[in-house]
Design a protein around this motif. Structure first.
Motif, short mmCIF file in Angstrom:
data_model
loop_
_atom_site.label_atom_id
_atom_site.label_comp_id
_atom_site.label_asym_id
_atom_site.label_seq_id
_atom_site.Cartn_x
_atom_site.Cartn_y
_atom_site.Cartn_z
N UNK A 38 0.85 -1.20 0.00
CA UNK A 38 0.00 0.00 0.00
C UNK A 38 0.89 1.25 0.00
N UNK A 39 0.45 2.26 -0.70
CA UNK A 39 1.25 3.46 -0.84
C UNK A 39 1.62 4.07 0.50
N UNK A 40 2.93 4.14 0.75
CA UNK A 40 3.43 4.78 1.96
C UNK A 40 4.53 5.79 1.62
N UNK A 41 4.50 6.30 0.38
CA UNK A 41 5.55 7.22 -0.04
C UNK A 41 5.27 8.61 0.52
N UNK A 42 6.30 9.28 1.07
CA UNK A 42 6.08 10.59 1.71
C UNK A 42 5.51 11.63 0.75
N UNK A 43 4.70 12.51 1.30
CA UNK A 43 4.13 13.66 0.59
C UNK A 43 3.15 13.24 -0.51
N UNK A 44 2.67 12.02 -0.43
CA UNK A 44 1.62 11.57 -1.37
C UNK A 44 0.50 10.95 -0.55
N UNK A 45 -0.70 11.16 -0.99
CA UNK A 45 -1.85 10.66 -0.22
C UNK A 45 -2.80 9.91 -1.14
N UNK A 46 -2.25 9.15 -2.07
CA UNK A 46 -3.07 8.42 -3.02
C UNK A 46 -3.35 7.01 -2.52
N UNK A 47 -4.58 6.56 -2.69
CA UNK A 47 -4.96 5.20 -2.33
C UNK A 47 -4.58 4.28 -3.48
N UNK A 48 -3.36 3.77 -3.44
CA UNK A 48 -2.87 2.89 -4.50
C UNK A 48 -1.81 1.97 -3.91
N UNK A 49 -1.26 1.09 -4.74
CA UNK A 49 -0.18 0.20 -4.34
C UNK A 49 1.07 0.57 -5.12
N UNK A 50 2.22 0.44 -4.47
CA UNK A 50 3.47 0.85 -5.11
C UNK A 50 4.54 -0.23 -4.94
N UNK A 51 5.52 -0.19 -5.81
CA UNK A 51 6.67 -1.06 -5.72
C UNK A 51 7.87 -0.27 -5.21
N UNK A 52 7.91 -0.06 -3.91
CA UNK A 52 8.96 0.77 -3.29
C UNK A 52 10.14 -0.09 -2.87
N UNK A 53 11.35 0.40 -3.10
CA UNK A 53 12.57 -0.32 -2.72
C UNK A 53 12.94 0.05 -1.29
N UNK A 54 13.09 -0.95 -0.45
CA UNK A 54 13.46 -0.71 0.94
C UNK A 54 14.92 -0.26 1.05
N UNK A 55 15.19 0.63 1.98
CA UNK A 55 16.55 0.98 2.31
C UNK A 55 17.17 2.10 1.52
N UNK A 56 16.47 2.64 0.52
CA UNK A 56 17.07 3.70 -0.31
C UNK A 56 17.41 4.92 0.54
N UNK A 191 17.40 3.81 -14.13
CA UNK A 191 16.97 4.01 -12.74
C UNK A 191 15.83 5.02 -12.76
N UNK A 192 14.76 4.70 -12.07
CA UNK A 192 13.69 5.65 -11.81
C UNK A 192 13.20 5.42 -10.39
N UNK A 193 12.91 6.50 -9.70
CA UNK A 193 12.41 6.41 -8.34
C UNK A 193 11.04 7.07 -8.22
N UNK A 194 10.31 6.64 -7.24
CA UNK A 194 9.00 7.22 -6.97
C UNK A 194 9.16 8.67 -6.51
N UNK A 195 8.19 9.49 -6.87
CA UNK A 195 8.17 10.89 -6.46
C UNK A 195 6.75 11.40 -6.69
N UNK A 196 6.48 12.60 -6.21
CA UNK A 196 5.15 13.16 -6.35
C UNK A 196 4.75 13.35 -7.79
#
Length: 396
Positions: A38-56, A191-196
């Motif tokens: 579930x989306x837990x990326x900072x500064x975003x409040x979207x109800x979605x699922x993401x593929x976030x890399x741990x430890x970055x 390389x691409x990373x999640x962002x707003x």
């Protein structure tokens, strides 16, 4: 169309939501274990699922590279440290000379996350904070410049930004550089990373699903966004006789629409056919096809129709975005690594999230994994604006 010189892939690696390195990715694909959350990326409040890399967030760049610090380059550094890749590049650099090793990497948003942070933190005079007043992290070439410096390379350096086909097209660009004699080896990757900008941008296009993505499913609702870093080392000659090869590539730019695919899949089919032609292969010679398969209604419908028309029923084709999410500019290299894994291990992934296939899907698109020898594999990547690319890999 002239044949592609078969360049050896002396090393390759991938880091994504399933973990760091090829072994983690292979285990997740084999076990059916998704990296989506579930989306837990900072500064975003979207109800979605993401593929976030741990430890970055905890990655520290070497002191000489501190000026390139940002989330995207941290993920790049994390990815470069996997699967002995740094050692493989160091060996190529020592053997060939730093000036004879090119750097060709792909990204869609590069370090824009740092730019977003800088604008969130403008001072009273509307200036960036001092620690973010670093022009190199606010340019599309931030990634290419960082990777070249991190690897101490001095050959041609290019950053490709063609949206979701970026790090597939790097193979084609590197092959042309090598064929033209500008280099004897090339580090390619993406390389691409999640962002707003990514999360809100795709949400504004109404392409983001509230649930984990379901590629090619009749009830699919859209994509799950992710992040990744992947790299490969292409070398000229027979220095790696047992390594898999880049056998062919195909590119097209149908320019049908800014964000929608050509309704008949014209560009996608042209890219696939060109890759086969350059490899000197027929469609029936491909054992595994890693599809773009984003789980958006239009993309999957068009791609499924093209695959059904071009390939025999015996093909095993699948989308792996249910494990990783759509990693945008890093999707091409990530899925090339999956294709290389199928050749190396004879393990063909299924399609995670596919329950009821869309009626347009032919028998080529598989829900379940399989195990059998793979001599030739293809991966496909389709970007905004009709920037399409297909790659063919195989044994010598």
């Amino acid at each position: 169309m002239s044949a592609t010189t078969p360049f050896a892939i002396a090393a390759h690696t991938a880091t994504c939501a399933t973990g760091s390195g090829r072994a983690a990715l292979r285990a997740a694909l084999r076990d059916g274990r998704s990296g989506l959350r579930r989306n837990d990326f900072p500064h975003t409040a979207l109800a979605t699922w993401i593929g976030r890399v741990d430890g970055v967030e905890d990655v520290a760049l070497p002191a000489p590279l501190a000026g390139w610090d940002c989330r995207n380059n941290r993920l790049a550094w994390l990815g470069l440290q996997q699967d002995g890749f740094l050692d493989a590049v160091a060996a190529a650099r020592a053997r060939l000379g730093a000036a004879r090793v090119a750097t060709v990497v792909g990204t869609s948003t590069s370090s824009i996350g740092a730019t977003e942070e800088a604008y969130r933190r403008l001072d009273a005079e509307a200036r960036f904070p001092d620690e973010l007043a670093r022009p190199i992290v606010h340019t599309p070439h931030s990634l290419g410049d960082f990777v070249q410096r991190a690897l101490a390379l001095e050959g041609p350096a290019v950053t490709v930004a063609t949206a979701c086909s970026s790090s597939a097209k790097v193979f084609a660009q590197a092959a042309r550089l090598l064929d033209a004699g500008f280099a004897d080896a090339a580090v390619v990757g993406g390389v691409d990373t999640l962002c707003g900008s990514v999360l809100y941008g795709f949400n504004a296009l109404e392409l983001v699903a509230a649930e984990p993505c379901r590629p090619f499913d009749a009830a699919r609702r859209g994509l799950s966004l992710g992040e990744a870093a992947g790299f490969a080392l292409l070398v000229r000659g027979d220095v790696a006789p047992d390594a898999p090869r880049l056998l062919g590539y195909g590119e097209s730019s149908d320019a049908h629409h800014m964000s929608a695919p050509h309704p008949d899949g014209l560009g996608a089919r042209l890219a696939m056919q060109a890759a086969l032609d350059r490899a000197g292969l027929a469609a029936g010679d491909i054992d595994y096809l890693n599809l773009h398969g984003t789980a958006t209604p239009a993309n999957d419908r068009v791609e499924a129709a093209v695959v059904a028309a071009l390939f025999p029923d015996t093909l095993h084709a699948s989308s792996t975005k249910g494990w990783t999410g759509h990693t945008l500019g890093a999707a091409g290299i990530l899925e090339a690594v999956v294709a290389l894994g199928a050749i190396e291990h004879g393990e063909l992934p299924g399609t995670l999230g596919l329950e009821t296939p869309d009626p347009v899907c032919g028998p080529q698109i598989r829900r379940e994994p399989a195990a059998r020898p793979v001599r030739h594999a293809m991966s496909t990547s389709f970007g905004f604006g009709g920037n399409n690319c297909a790659l063919v890999f195989g044994r010598a």
